[in-house]
Design an enzyme around this catalytic site. Sequence first.
Site, mmCIF file in Angstrom:
data_model
loop_
_atom_site.group_PDB
_atom_site.id
_atom_site.type_symbol
_atom_site.label_atom_id
_atom_site.label_comp_id
_atom_site.label_asym_id
_atom_site.label_seq_id
_atom_site.Cartn_x
_atom_site.Cartn_y
_atom_site.Cartn_z
ATOM 1 N N SER A 1 -11.703 -4.656 2.501
ATOM 2 C CA SER A 1 -11.951 -3.981 3.876
ATOM 3 C C SER A 1 -13.459 -4.031 4.283
ATOM 4 O O SER A 1 -14.142 -3.546 3.719
ATOM 5 C CB SER A 1 -11.159 -2.673 3.907
ATOM 6 O OG SER A 1 -9.826 -2.662 3.459
ATOM 7 N N LYS B 1 -4.823 5.753 9.514
ATOM 8 C CA LYS B 1 -6.159 5.860 9.116
ATOM 9 C C LYS B 1 -6.762 6.768 10.207
ATOM 10 O O LYS B 1 -7.654 6.766 10.998
ATOM 11 C CB LYS B 1 -7.018 4.589 9.122
ATOM 12 C CG LYS B 1 -6.583 3.782 7.944
ATOM 13 C CD LYS B 1 -7.189 4.085 6.563
ATOM 14 C CE LYS B 1 -6.863 2.888 5.627
ATOM 15 N NZ LYS B 1 -7.381 3.223 4.267
ATOM 16 N N ARG C 1 0.862 -1.414 0.009
ATOM 17 C CA ARG C 1 -0.082 0.188 0.011
ATOM 18 C C ARG C 1 1.078 1.325 0.087
ATOM 19 O O ARG C 1 1.601 1.352 0.761
ATOM 20 C CB ARG C 1 -0.923 -0.015 1.282
ATOM 21 C CG ARG C 1 -1.891 1.165 1.508
ATOM 22 C CD ARG C 1 -2.906 1.061 2.411
ATOM 23 N NE ARG C 1 -2.372 1.232 3.860
ATOM 24 C CZ ARG C 1 -3.121 0.876 5.034
ATOM 25 N NH1 ARG C 1 -4.189 0.520 4.603
ATOM 26 N NH2 ARG C 1 -2.641 1.303 6.206
#
Length: 353
Positions: free
Chosen positions: A256, A285, A187
């Site tokens: 997710s 996040k 990611r």
Amino acid sequence: MESMPVAPCTDTRIARLIDANLDRAREGLRVIEDWCRFGLDRQDLVVPLKDWRQQLGQLHADCYRQARSTATDTAAGLSHPAQQNRTDSTQILKANASRVQEALRVIEEFARTGDTELAQTAALVRYALYDHEVRILEACGQTQRQQRLERARLCLITDPGGKEASAEMLNRVELALQAGVSLVQYRRKHGADALRLQEARQLAGLCQAHQALLVINDRIDLALLVNADGVHLGQGDVPYSEARQLMGPEKLIGRSTHRLEQLLVAQEEGADYLGVGAVYATATKADRKPAGLDWVRQAQDSARVPWFAIGGINSSNVAEVLAAGASRVAVVSAIMGANNPAAASLQLLELLS
């Protein structure tokens, strides 16, 4: 003066040769067929193999069988060291497919002068098996990925910042792989696509070397370009059906999930695994409100596919996540931000075992 073609059944040498290769071809097909039946549980792969084996059996004439003489075969029982190196089902399937294809080629060459039906059948089966072998190996790859996913307990997610050097990120991942991490999710939220592609390719090489799974976050194009094991999608990414169409049936697709209805939809659609979070607050996040351990308990009650608790999990709090029902976790900073990524990986793996 050129000699006239000899019908196979009138020349004992050719009859013996055809008999031996018919046996090889039919035996090899049976090995492949049984694995497709019992190992892969794929009737669609079994049916053509059984049909080809029966066709060859019907053309295995008595004159070929009667020419058989194992007692005078100078190569009977001869083996090769390479036969001892087949350590998994894929190697066995490849070896037997090659065995069948080679035997059919011999039959095709020697039977065409007097047994055209056998020669033509051998050619048709040989060419059909080339394509069928690809389908079987794709199915094997899917099964192996699923088995490795089932065994994975720790997923390492890379989340380098825009200025973080690729070399540093790759070094940390390699240390984690050496420690036993078996699933990596690439990611990168910032940076040029050229950089993403370069890093993804390097990670694919590292994961392949350590027999670990690699999934790419969000980017189906990158996953396909580097032949990753799968792709991980967020709630705002492309729908599962379109992703599956692009990725093909053999690759992994993760999703997710942040609440129960999302989890139920994702697994109903066919997701291979799920991310469940965020459990705790996390810097990666920062805009997402943590769902807490109750969400983990809900997932434990409802998930039918492998799932990974994610969000602020580290060696200090993983025990309470496990106590809430999780058996797998995904981490970012617990490894990527650790002073010693290998030691951090080993500690988490031990706690998860």
